[in-house]
Design a protein around this motif. Structure first.
Motif, PDB file in Angstrom:
ATOM      1  N   PRO A 119       2.655   7.897 -19.154  1.00 59.05           N
ATOM      2  CA  PRO A 119       1.973   9.102 -19.647  1.00 59.05           C
ATOM      3  C   PRO A 119       0.737   9.475 -18.833  1.00 59.05           C
ATOM      4  CG  PRO A 119       1.334   7.232 -20.990  1.00 59.05           C
ATOM      5  CD  PRO A 119       2.345   6.708 -19.991  1.00 59.05           C
ATOM      6  N   PHE A 120       0.897   9.531 -17.519  1.00 56.33           N
ATOM      7  CA  PHE A 120      -0.226   9.839 -16.643  1.00 56.33           C
ATOM      8  C   PHE A 120       0.231  10.798 -15.553  1.00 56.33           C
ATOM      9  CE2 PHE A 120      -0.578   5.341 -17.979  1.00 56.33           C
ATOM     10  CZ  PHE A 120      -1.665   5.466 -18.839  1.00 56.33           C
ATOM     11  N   ALA A 121      -0.707  11.583 -15.062  1.00 59.36           N
ATOM     12  CA  ALA A 121      -0.400  12.555 -14.015  1.00 59.36           C
ATOM     13  C   ALA A 121      -0.159  11.853 -12.684  1.00 59.36           C
ATOM     14  CB  ALA A 121      -1.549  13.560 -13.890  1.00 59.36           C
ATOM     15  N   ASN A 122       0.431  12.564 -11.752  1.00 60.86           N
ATOM     16  CA  ASN A 122       0.608  12.038 -10.400  1.00 60.86           C
ATOM     17  C   ASN A 122      -0.749  11.662  -9.793  1.00 60.86           C
ATOM     18  OD1 ASN A 122       3.255  12.761 -10.801  1.00 60.86           O
ATOM     19  ND2 ASN A 122       3.254  14.448  -9.329  1.00 60.86           N
ATOM     20  N   ASN A 123      -0.756  10.623  -8.974  1.00 61.30           N
ATOM     21  CA  ASN A 123      -1.954  10.239  -8.206  1.00 61.30           C
ATOM     22  C   ASN A 123      -3.174   9.967  -9.097  1.00 61.30           C
ATOM     23  OD1 ASN A 123      -0.301  10.846  -5.958  1.00 61.30           O
ATOM     24  ND2 ASN A 123      -0.987  12.980  -5.995  1.00 61.30           N
TER      25      ASN A 123
ATOM     26  N   ARG B  37       0.837  -1.189   0.000  1.00 68.75           N
ATOM     27  CA  ARG B  37       0.000   0.000   0.000  1.00 68.75           C
ATOM     28  C   ARG B  37       0.871   1.238   0.000  1.00 68.75           C
ATOM     29  NH1 ARG B  37      -2.088   3.202   3.997  1.00 68.75           N
ATOM     30  NH2 ARG B  37      -1.191   1.891   5.615  1.00 68.75           N
ATOM     31  N   LYS B  38       0.444   2.234  -0.761  1.00 73.64           N
ATOM     32  CA  LYS B  38       1.150   3.506  -0.772  1.00 73.64           C
ATOM     33  C   LYS B  38       0.747   4.304   0.465  1.00 73.64           C
ATOM     34  CE  LYS B  38       1.784   7.682  -3.586  1.00 73.64           C
ATOM     35  NZ  LYS B  38       1.467   8.349  -4.857  1.00 73.64           N
ATOM     36  N   PRO B  39       1.708   4.888   1.171  1.00 73.95           N
ATOM     37  CA  PRO B  39       1.359   5.718   2.317  1.00 73.95           C
ATOM     38  C   PRO B  39       0.428   6.853   1.925  1.00 73.95           C
ATOM     39  CG  PRO B  39       3.726   5.317   2.221  1.00 73.95           C
ATOM     40  CD  PRO B  39       3.151   4.839   0.931  1.00 73.95           C
ATOM     41  N   ILE B  40      -0.376   7.286   2.864  1.00 77.56           N
ATOM     42  CA  ILE B  40      -1.283   8.390   2.588  1.00 77.56           C
ATOM     43  C   ILE B  40      -0.508   9.632   2.187  1.00 77.56           C
ATOM     44  CG2 ILE B  40      -3.049   9.892   3.594  1.00 77.56           C
ATOM     45  CD1 ILE B  40      -3.962   7.049   2.993  1.00 77.56           C
ATOM     46  N   GLN B  41       0.700   9.809   2.748  1.00 82.36           N
ATOM     47  CA  GLN B  41       1.544  10.905   2.303  1.00 82.36           C
ATOM     48  C   GLN B  41       2.044  10.576   0.902  1.00 82.36           C
ATOM     49  OE1 GLN B  41       2.107   9.193   5.120  1.00 82.36           O
ATOM     50  NE2 GLN B  41       1.182  10.620   6.567  1.00 82.36           N
ATOM     51  N   SER B  42       1.793  11.463  -0.057  1.00 84.50           N
ATOM     52  CA  SER B  42       2.156  11.192  -1.437  1.00 84.50           C
ATOM     53  C   SER B  42       3.669  11.167  -1.604  1.00 84.50           C
ATOM     54  CB  SER B  42       1.558  12.273  -2.347  1.00 84.50           C
ATOM     55  OG  SER B  42       1.972  12.073  -3.671  1.00 84.50           O
ATOM     56  N   ILE B  43       4.158  10.190  -2.389  1.00 84.64           N
ATOM     57  CA  ILE B  43       5.575  10.116  -2.715  1.00 84.64           C
ATOM     58  C   ILE B  43       5.732  10.485  -4.179  1.00 84.64           C
ATOM     59  CG2 ILE B  43       7.544   8.564  -2.943  1.00 84.64           C
ATOM     60  CD1 ILE B  43       6.425   6.926  -0.689  1.00 84.64           C
ATOM     61  N   SER B  44       6.600  11.434  -4.473  1.00 83.08           N
ATOM     62  CA  SER B  44       6.793  11.879  -5.846  1.00 83.08           C
ATOM     63  C   SER B  44       8.155  11.432  -6.358  1.00 83.08           C
ATOM     64  CB  SER B  44       6.680  13.402  -5.923  1.00 83.08           C
ATOM     65  OG  SER B  44       6.951  13.855  -7.222  1.00 83.08           O
ATOM     66  N   ALA B  45       8.209  10.953  -7.539  1.00 82.90           N
ATOM     67  CA  ALA B  45       9.441  10.576  -8.210  1.00 82.90           C
ATOM     68  C   ALA B  45       9.385  11.050  -9.653  1.00 82.90           C
ATOM     69  CB  ALA B  45       9.632   9.075  -8.176  1.00 82.90           C
ATOM     70  N   SER B  46      10.762  11.446  -9.400  1.00 84.44           N
ATOM     71  CA  SER B  46      10.722  11.936 -10.759  1.00 84.44           C
ATOM     72  C   SER B  46       9.687  11.133 -11.670  1.00 84.44           C
ATOM     73  CB  SER B  46      12.161  11.922 -11.294  1.00 84.44           C
ATOM     74  OG  SER B  46      13.073  11.386 -10.498  1.00 84.44           O
TER      75      SER B  46
ATOM     76  N   ASN C 166      10.243   2.663 -17.935  1.00 84.71           N
ATOM     77  CA  ASN C 166      11.565   3.248 -17.693  1.00 84.71           C
ATOM     78  C   ASN C 166      11.674   4.684 -18.191  1.00 84.71           C
ATOM     79  OD1 ASN C 166      12.944   1.097 -16.394  1.00 84.71           O
ATOM     80  ND2 ASN C 166      13.138   0.042 -18.354  1.00 84.71           N
ATOM     81  N   ASP C 167      10.852   5.028 -19.164  1.00 80.12           N
ATOM     82  CA  ASP C 167      10.874   6.391 -19.716  1.00 80.12           C
ATOM     83  C   ASP C 167       9.806   7.283 -19.103  1.00 80.12           C
ATOM     84  OD1 ASP C 167      12.963   5.682 -21.387  1.00 80.12           O
ATOM     85  OD2 ASP C 167      11.625   5.078 -23.022  1.00 80.12           O
ATOM     86  N   GLY C 168       9.018   6.734 -18.192  1.00 84.07           N
ATOM     87  CA  GLY C 168       7.937   7.498 -17.575  1.00 84.07           C
ATOM     88  C   GLY C 168       6.598   7.146 -18.171  1.00 84.07           C
TER      89      GLY C 168
ATOM     90  N   LEU D 199       9.246   3.291  -8.394  1.00 83.35           N
ATOM     91  CA  LEU D 199       9.002   4.692  -8.056  1.00 83.35           C
ATOM     92  C   LEU D 199       8.046   5.347  -9.057  1.00 83.35           C
ATOM     93  CD1 LEU D 199      12.567   5.835  -6.949  1.00 83.35           C
ATOM     94  CD2 LEU D 199      10.536   5.627  -5.502  1.00 83.35           C
ATOM     95  N   GLU D 200       8.122   4.926 -10.310  1.00 84.30           N
ATOM     96  CA  GLU D 200       7.197   5.466 -11.308  1.00 84.30           C
ATOM     97  C   GLU D 200       5.775   4.952 -11.066  1.00 84.30           C
ATOM     98  OE1 GLU D 200       6.033   7.692 -14.744  1.00 84.30           O
ATOM     99  OE2 GLU D 200       7.550   7.836 -13.177  1.00 84.30           O
ATOM    100  N   LEU D 201       5.642   3.709 -10.626  1.00 83.43           N
ATOM    101  CA  LEU D 201       4.329   3.186 -10.262  1.00 83.43           C
ATOM    102  C   LEU D 201       3.759   3.962  -9.081  1.00 83.43           C
ATOM    103  CD1 LEU D 201       4.844  -0.705 -10.448  1.00 83.43           C
ATOM    104  CD2 LEU D 201       4.344   0.901 -12.301  1.00 83.43           C
ATOM    105  N   ILE D 202       4.618   4.252  -8.116  1.00 85.45           N
ATOM    106  CA  ILE D 202       4.190   5.017  -6.944  1.00 85.45           C
ATOM    107  C   ILE D 202       3.729   6.413  -7.355  1.00 85.45           C
ATOM    108  CG2 ILE D 202       4.989   6.054  -4.779  1.00 85.45           C
ATOM    109  CD1 ILE D 202       6.893   3.668  -4.492  1.00 85.45           C
TER     110      ILE D 202
END
Length: 272
Positions: free
Chosen positions: A145-149, A15-24, A141-143, A173-176
């Motif tokens: 095509p979707f916005a954060n969250n 589960r992803k923590p409620i606090q958002s994690i951003s990666a590049s 690996n290249d990112g 990290l990209e999945l997160i």
């Protein structure tokens, strides 16, 4: 009596923590010889022993990219679905009933995809598909095509032959990044090393592992998923393990035997 063989499948749910994690389309042209062939209309693909392979910088997947491999992936989908008694194990049933969004990364032929699927190759359905399903060409690996969250649930399966040891954390990290706070990620991977094998199966397995290592791929990545996920900041990481027999224990064993035989045939250009 032959010693029973089995492959191990590991599943990780976190589960992803409620606090958002951003990666590049052109239909593939088949050849009957074993020569290496590349066509002008498909510059990123080459033909070996009548099978089409994707050849490009940064691409490590060494199984074919054609209808035969898609057939194997479809068989594999129903095999693991039967072994785990469902398409997923994350507690997302209520979220889906309320219209939750789901992303399938490395979707292949789209057999599992519930809503949105992405893959580096366009072998997913183009026209005949559920109306609520969309597919995109993308490389994790290249990112993505979707916005954060963007998604409540992110699913990724059997990329062990596609990601190098260094790329696993980057991909997770990209999945997160695209997962909503409190959402779930679910990964299904194979332990490449078969167990209790005879001499021929052992030699074949060793050759497969050698081919993976030569491409920078870690054959033991599935065993290290939990530590990798925790290091990326995920919480409530759970692992489930099951052994899948090869050629014994009824229909499941026969399906896994068919799956392994198809994979070995698909890898023939690397063994001859």
């Amino acid at each position: 009596m032959a010693t029973p063989d089995w492959l191990s499948s590991l599943l990780a749910v976190m589960r992803k923590p409620i606090q958002s994690i951003s990666a590049s389309t052109r239909k593939p042209r088949r050849t009957s010889d074993s020569s290496l062939e590349q066509t002008e209309s498909e510059p990123n693909f080459r033909w070996m022993a009548g099978r089409r392979f994707r050849i490009m910088d940064g691409f490590h997947y060494f199984l074919p990219n054609d209808e035969g491999e898609m057939d194997r992936l479809t068989l594999q989908h129903f095999l693991v679905k039967s072994c785990f008694e469902g398409n997923y194990l994350s507690p997302i049933g209520e979220v889906l009933q309320l219209g939750g969004t789901v992303l399938d990364v490395g979707c292949g032929p789209g057999t599992w995809t519930l809503f949105v699927g992405v893959d580096i190759s366009e072998l997913f359905p183009m026209s005949i598909k559920p109306t609520n399903c969309t597919f995109h060409t993308a490389d994790v690996n290249d990112g993505l095509p979707f916005a954060n969250n963007s998604f409540d649930f992110v699913y990724m399966r059997y990329l062990i032959t596609s990601l190098t040891a260094e790329e696993w954390a980057k991909a997770i990290l990209e999945l997160i990044r695209v997962l909503k706070p409190g959402g779930y990620i679910e990964l299904w991977e194979n332990d490449v090393q078969a167990h209790s094998t005879g001499p021929l199966s052992t030699a074949l397995g060793e050759r497969t592992i050698h081919a993976m290592k030569a491409r920078g791929i870690d054959p033991s990545a599935a065993r290290q998923l939990k530590s990798t996920l925790l290091s990326c900041g995920l919480q409530d990481v759970n692992m489930q393990f099951t052994s899948i027999p090869i050629g014994w224990r009824g229909q499941i064993g026969q399906a896994q035997l068919d799956n392994v035989e198809m994979a070995m045939k698909n890898l023939k250009p690397f063994y001859v």
